[in-house]
Structure formats: C-alpha cells, structure tokens
Design a protein around this motif. Structure first.
Motif, short mmCIF file in Angstrom:
data_model
loop_
_atom_site.label_atom_id
_atom_site.label_comp_id
_atom_site.label_asym_id
_atom_site.label_seq_id
_atom_site.Cartn_x
_atom_site.Cartn_y
_atom_site.Cartn_z
N ILE A 1 0.84 -1.20 0.00
CA ILE A 1 0.00 0.00 0.00
C ILE A 1 0.88 1.25 0.00
N LYS A 2 1.98 1.20 0.73
CA LYS A 2 2.91 2.34 0.77
C LYS A 2 3.40 2.69 -0.63
N ASP A 3 3.79 1.67 -1.41
CA ASP A 3 4.28 1.91 -2.77
C ASP A 3 3.15 2.37 -3.69
N LEU A 4 1.96 1.87 -3.44
CA LEU A 4 0.79 2.29 -4.22
C LEU A 4 0.55 3.79 -4.03
N PHE A 5 0.63 4.26 -2.80
CA PHE A 5 0.43 5.68 -2.51
C PHE A 5 1.48 6.53 -3.22
N ILE A 6 2.72 6.03 -3.22
CA ILE A 6 3.79 6.77 -3.89
C ILE A 6 3.54 6.84 -5.38
N ASP A 7 3.16 5.70 -5.98
CA ASP A 7 2.90 5.65 -7.42
C ASP A 7 1.76 6.59 -7.82
N LEU A 8 0.73 6.64 -6.98
CA LEU A 8 -0.45 7.46 -7.29
C LEU A 8 -0.31 8.89 -6.79
N LYS A 9 0.84 9.20 -6.14
CA LYS A 9 1.10 10.53 -5.60
C LYS A 9 -0.01 10.99 -4.66
N ILE A 10 -0.36 10.09 -3.73
CA ILE A 10 -1.39 10.41 -2.74
C ILE A 10 -0.78 11.29 -1.65
N PRO A 11 -1.39 12.45 -1.35
CA PRO A 11 -0.86 13.33 -0.29
C PRO A 11 -0.80 12.61 1.05
N SER A 12 0.17 12.99 1.88
CA SER A 12 0.39 12.29 3.15
C SER A 12 -0.82 12.35 4.06
N GLU A 13 -1.54 13.47 4.07
CA GLU A 13 -2.71 13.56 4.95
C GLU A 13 -3.80 12.60 4.49
N LYS A 14 -3.96 12.45 3.18
CA LYS A 14 -4.94 11.50 2.67
C LYS A 14 -4.50 10.07 2.97
N ARG A 15 -3.19 9.85 3.00
CA ARG A 15 -2.69 8.52 3.37
C ARG A 15 -3.07 8.20 4.81
N ASN A 16 -2.93 9.20 5.68
CA ASN A 16 -3.27 9.00 7.09
C ASN A 16 -4.75 8.72 7.28
N GLU A 17 -5.58 9.30 6.42
CA GLU A 17 -7.03 9.15 6.55
C GLU A 17 -7.55 7.93 5.81
N SER A 18 -6.73 7.30 4.98
CA SER A 18 -7.21 6.20 4.14
C SER A 18 -7.63 5.00 4.99
N LEU A 19 -8.64 4.29 4.49
CA LEU A 19 -9.17 3.12 5.21
C LEU A 19 -9.09 1.88 4.33
N ILE A 20 -8.72 0.78 4.96
CA ILE A 20 -8.57 -0.51 4.30
C ILE A 20 -9.81 -1.36 4.56
N CYS A 21 -10.34 -1.99 3.50
CA CYS A 21 -11.39 -3.01 3.66
C CYS A 21 -10.72 -4.38 3.57
N GLU A 22 -10.93 -5.19 4.61
CA GLU A 22 -10.21 -6.46 4.71
C GLU A 22 -11.16 -7.60 5.02
N LYS A 23 -10.93 -8.74 4.36
CA LYS A 23 -11.71 -9.94 4.61
C LYS A 23 -10.76 -11.12 4.80
N ASP A 24 -10.79 -11.71 5.99
CA ASP A 24 -9.95 -12.87 6.29
C ASP A 24 -8.48 -12.63 5.96
N GLY A 25 -7.99 -11.43 6.28
CA GLY A 25 -6.59 -11.11 6.06
C GLY A 25 -6.24 -10.63 4.67
N ASN A 26 -7.22 -10.66 3.74
CA ASN A 26 -6.99 -10.18 2.38
C ASN A 26 -7.59 -8.78 2.21
N ILE A 27 -6.82 -7.88 1.66
CA ILE A 27 -7.29 -6.51 1.45
C ILE A 27 -8.17 -6.47 0.20
N LEU A 28 -9.41 -6.03 0.38
CA LEU A 28 -10.35 -5.92 -0.73
C LEU A 28 -10.21 -4.57 -1.44
#
Length: 259
Positions: free
Chosen positions: A206-233
């Motif tokens: 996810i860290k590399d994804l944010f860098i590739d997409l040039k996501i601002p750091s504050e939006k990175r802090n606010e981002s939320l992960i959807c996860e099912k049984d350990g897999n990120i959806l």
C-alpha cells in the motif's frame, strides 16, 4: 503644539537623515521635495497595479477551505518578487518578515518531492508533489477498526461515517466498494506497515501504491482498508483489489460519507 525632544537628537537614524542628508540633497536640487513626491506617487501607482495582479492571481489559482492550497508549477511561472507578494497576502495574519518569505520561496523552489514543516511554529507549510498547502493544524492518524456485519451506518469520527447500503446493480465508482452481503463480515481499518493489495501485476505494498499514485500524506493517514480474512479488498476511494473480480454477485455498496 508639543515638540518631542528626541527630534533634535542625532542619536536616531530618522534625525540624522533629516538633519544631515536631506539638507545636502536640497543643495543639489531645489526641486528635491517635488521629485520625492513624484517618485512616491509613481511607487504608489505601481503598487496598486501589483496588488490588482496579485489579487487576480489569488482569485484564479488559490483555494480556501479548512486550509489554503495552490499549485506549485503555476506559482513558479511568476518571478520571485510577485511570488513574495502572493505569499505576503496569503500569510498576512502572521506578519512575516521579508526574510521569512524568501525562506518559503527557497523551500518551494528546492523541494522536488514532499516537504512538511511547522513554519516558525505558526502554521504548517506542506508541499506534496504539485500541491502546496498552508494549514493551521494537520490531522493526525487516528486508528479505526470497524467490524461491518450488516447494512447500516458506522461512525468513523466526528467528520465521517461509513455507509453500507443495498444496491441492485454494480456501481463502477472508485469511491464505492461493491460487495456481497452474504460475504460479511469484513473489517474496515486504518492501514498498517506491510499491507499489500492484489493488483493485475501482482501484490503491491500500500505504501508503494500511494507513492505511485502521488497520494498526499494527509490523505494517506485518513485512508481506510477493507479487509476480509486477512486479504485486502480495497483502499476505499483509492484502489480496489483484483480479488473482487471473482465476486459473483454484488448487492451492497460500502463508501465513506462526509458529515
């Protein structure tokens, strides 16, 4: 009237100019006072033109909300004097000095990636790729861990909530995660170090994804992960996993709503 006694003392610069320099200039030109007046009028008129251009630039290029933001590349098309005038106006409540403004201009010119500082302990000055932000405060990363097990509204914080609602068709919107109610529960959480998402090219941090997409750091802090049984959806509003392609039916949608 009352004459201040300090006016006669050459201990003060203003008096040395008045007593020693101006008389010499008057000897050189009888028209000295008129020339000073003409020059001050010229400067005043030039200042009005600069102010009008500055205000138009701010109107067309600067956004005001909870913070001030503008594009770095657009600002750098102007010369240093005009950049300084723009920054002085945007930051006038802080009464910055000329050297402070020059320091900010140097930061803007020399920063090629991301930069963040609490400038003179007054405000946050942030550069994130193409965008410049001026903020009185920044949002700290707050841990979120929500178990979504049914249709409903789930509180994230005082400003946002998570909406889970039924839909009849798959919604092709990056901000919305379409899912199957029968596959609940899922977890919605803040990101963790080492989080990876499955993409068509394989797994990516996810860290590399944010860098590739040039996501601002504050939006990175606010981002939320959807996860099912350990897999990120999905990283809500940013990227969905390739695992969702195997989902046979979508009857609910999950998204973040601003309050």
């Amino acid at each position: 009237y009352f004459e201040d006694a300090s006016n006669s003392s050459d201990d003060y610069k203003r008096n040395r100019i008045r007593h020693k320099i101006i008389p010499v200039l008057k000897e050189e030109s009888d028209d000295f006072y008129n020339k000073i007046y003409e020059y001050s009028t010229l400067l005043l008129n030039a200042s009005k033109i600069v102010d009008e251009k500055r205000d138009l630039f701010i109107k067309n290029n600067v956004s005001f909300s909870e913070y001030i933001t503008f594009k770095k590349s657009i600002l750098l098309k102007e010369d240093d004097f005009f950049i300084g005038e723009v920054l002085f106006e945007l930051l006038k409540e802080y009464s910055l000095s000329s050297s402070n403004i020059k320091e900010l201009i140097n930061i803007i010119k020399k920063t090629s990636g991301n930069f963040q500082t609490k400038f003179k302990d007054l405000f946050y000055f942030i550069i994130e790729y193409e965008n410049i932000y001026i903020k009185k405060s920044i949002n700290e990363k707050n841990d979120v861990n929500i178990l979504v097990n049914d249709i409903g509204i789930y509180k994230i914080n005082d400003k946002k909530c998570l909406i889970v609602e039924e839909v009849s068709n798959n919604i092709s919107n990056l901000d919305v995660l379409c899912y199957n109610k029968n596959n609940l529960p899922i977890t919605v959480r803040t990101r963790k170090p080492g989080d990876k998402i499955k993409l068509s090219c394989g797994y990516k941090k996810i860290k590399d994804l944010f860098i590739d997409l040039k996501i601002p750091s504050e939006k990175r802090n606010e981002s939320l992960i959807c996860e099912k049984d350990g897999n990120i959806l999905a990283v809500l509003g940013i990227k969905k996993s390739d695992d969702l392609k195997d989902l046979k039916e979508s009857n609910i949608c999950i998204y973040i709503k601003e309050l």
